[in-house]
Design a protein around this motif. Structure first.
Motif, PDB file in Angstrom:
ATOM      1  N   LEU A  84      69.986 -11.052  64.707  1.00  0.00           N
ATOM      2  CA  LEU A  84      70.668 -11.461  63.476  1.00  0.00           C
ATOM      3  C   LEU A  84      70.238 -12.857  63.045  1.00  0.00           C
ATOM      4  CD1 LEU A  84      74.240 -10.062  64.191  1.00  0.00           C
ATOM      5  CD2 LEU A  84      72.611  -9.220  62.490  1.00  0.00           C
ATOM      6  N   PRO A 270      77.307  -7.597  62.451  1.00  0.00           N
ATOM      7  CA  PRO A 270      76.354  -7.523  61.330  1.00  0.00           C
ATOM      8  C   PRO A 270      77.025  -7.506  59.961  1.00  0.00           C
ATOM      9  CG  PRO A 270      75.679  -6.037  63.084  1.00  0.00           C
ATOM     10  CD  PRO A 270      77.033  -6.541  63.455  1.00  0.00           C
ATOM     11  N   MET A 273      77.751 -11.072  59.170  1.00  0.00           N
ATOM     12  CA  MET A 273      76.518 -11.774  58.798  1.00  0.00           C
ATOM     13  C   MET A 273      76.137 -11.467  57.356  1.00  0.00           C
ATOM     14  SD  MET A 273      75.298 -13.769  61.194  1.00  0.00           S
ATOM     15  CE  MET A 273      73.936 -14.036  60.114  1.00  0.00           C
TER      16      MET A 273
END
Length: 289
Positions: A84, A270, A273
């Motif tokens: 990431l 995720p 993010m």
């Protein structure tokens, strides 16, 4: 011969991919507030070494019973955080929060001052050590469980430091812990934070995110909150969501299949993010690939 060439090619490909992976540092952070030194894990994207620009930073907090290295060793995919970091060109900092600090400044124990540690000492050390965007427009914070509480709590109290915050399976109403079968153990573990009042739900309420709606509403920070439908903390998260809606506080709230597990948090991070990247793009604080 063909097999040998294929093996050499595979080895070279593996070495090449390793050389382009995010780098993990262990940073020593001295705490004047607690008169001790703690560690923080810092993931630098591969692009950091080849660039001279400043990078945005995400602070990623661990949960109760854990330590600073949890996000690097407990996710099923051990490269999740590094991947990431590379994908979004962001520095990811995972500071120590001890097993049951809840990222508070204890009113009774000078050895447990983790609000001050994170907001003053860790951020200062990271900004001094690395090329960071050292203002709120390039800094976000999230975490799991105790760390979810910590991220919302710290961002609510210090909106000058962060441009967005998140919580995964957050312990947003700490008094909930006193209603479980393990409450005696919780009281014992919270002794360094609340001392003789560790069994007092009113003391917990004073520091709970659930009671910070006025601050959260006034700050207008973008928030992302999620929790698994089988998580023992789902009801407090639903109640926080209801209160945010009632108070007309914009936020992203999601319930997904899953419990209080690393499988759930690996799936959740995720999404955080992606959410943060949109905020950083809006602030023009992303590093182009």
């Amino acid at each position: 011969m063909k097999n040998f060439k294929f093996l050499v090619f595979a080895i070279l490909l593996c070495v090449s991919s390793m050389s382009y992976a995010a780098k993990v540092d262990t940073l020593q952070v001295a705490s004047a507030a607690m008169s001790k030194t703690y560690k923080a894990a810092v993931v630098l994207p591969n692009s950091y070494a080849k660039s001279k620009v400043a990078f945005p930073v995400m602070y990623l907090l661990h949960g109760a019973y854990g330590h600073f290295g949890d996000w690097l060793k407990n996710t099923p995919n051990k490269k999740l955080v590094q991947n990431l970091s590379d994908q979004y060109n962001i520095i990811i900092v995972m500071p120590e929060g001890e097993t049951f600090s809840f990222y508070l400044d204890s009113p009774v124990n000078k050895g447990s001052q983790f609000e001050t540690f994170i907001t003053q000492e860790v951020i200062h050390k990271v900004d001094k050590t690395y090329r960071t965007i050292s203002n709120r427009n390039g800094r976000v914070i999230t975490g799991l469980s105790m760390g979810g509480h910590g991220a919302l709590y710290l961002s609510a109290k210090h909106p000058e430091l962060f441009c967005a915050a998140g919580s995964m399976s957050g312990a947003v109403d700490m008094s909930t812990m006193l209603n479980r079968e393990s409450s005696a153990q919780v009281v014992k573990l919270m002794q360094p934070v609340f001392g003789d009042k560790s069994d007092n739900s009113e003391m917990y309420a004073q520091y709970a995110v659930m009671g910070m709606l006025d601050k959260i509403k006034a700050n207008k920070l973008p928030l992302i909150i999620d929790c698994g439908v089988d998580d023992f903390l789902i009801e407090p998260n639903r109640e926080l969501h209801r209160r945010l809606v009632y108070n007309k506080v914009d936020h992203d709230y999601t319930e997904r299949p899953g419990a209080h597990t690393w499988d759930y948090w690996e799936n959740s991070l995720p999404y955080h993010m992606l959410f943060f990247n949109k905020i950083l793009l809006k602030n023009q604080q992303v590093v182009k690939k």
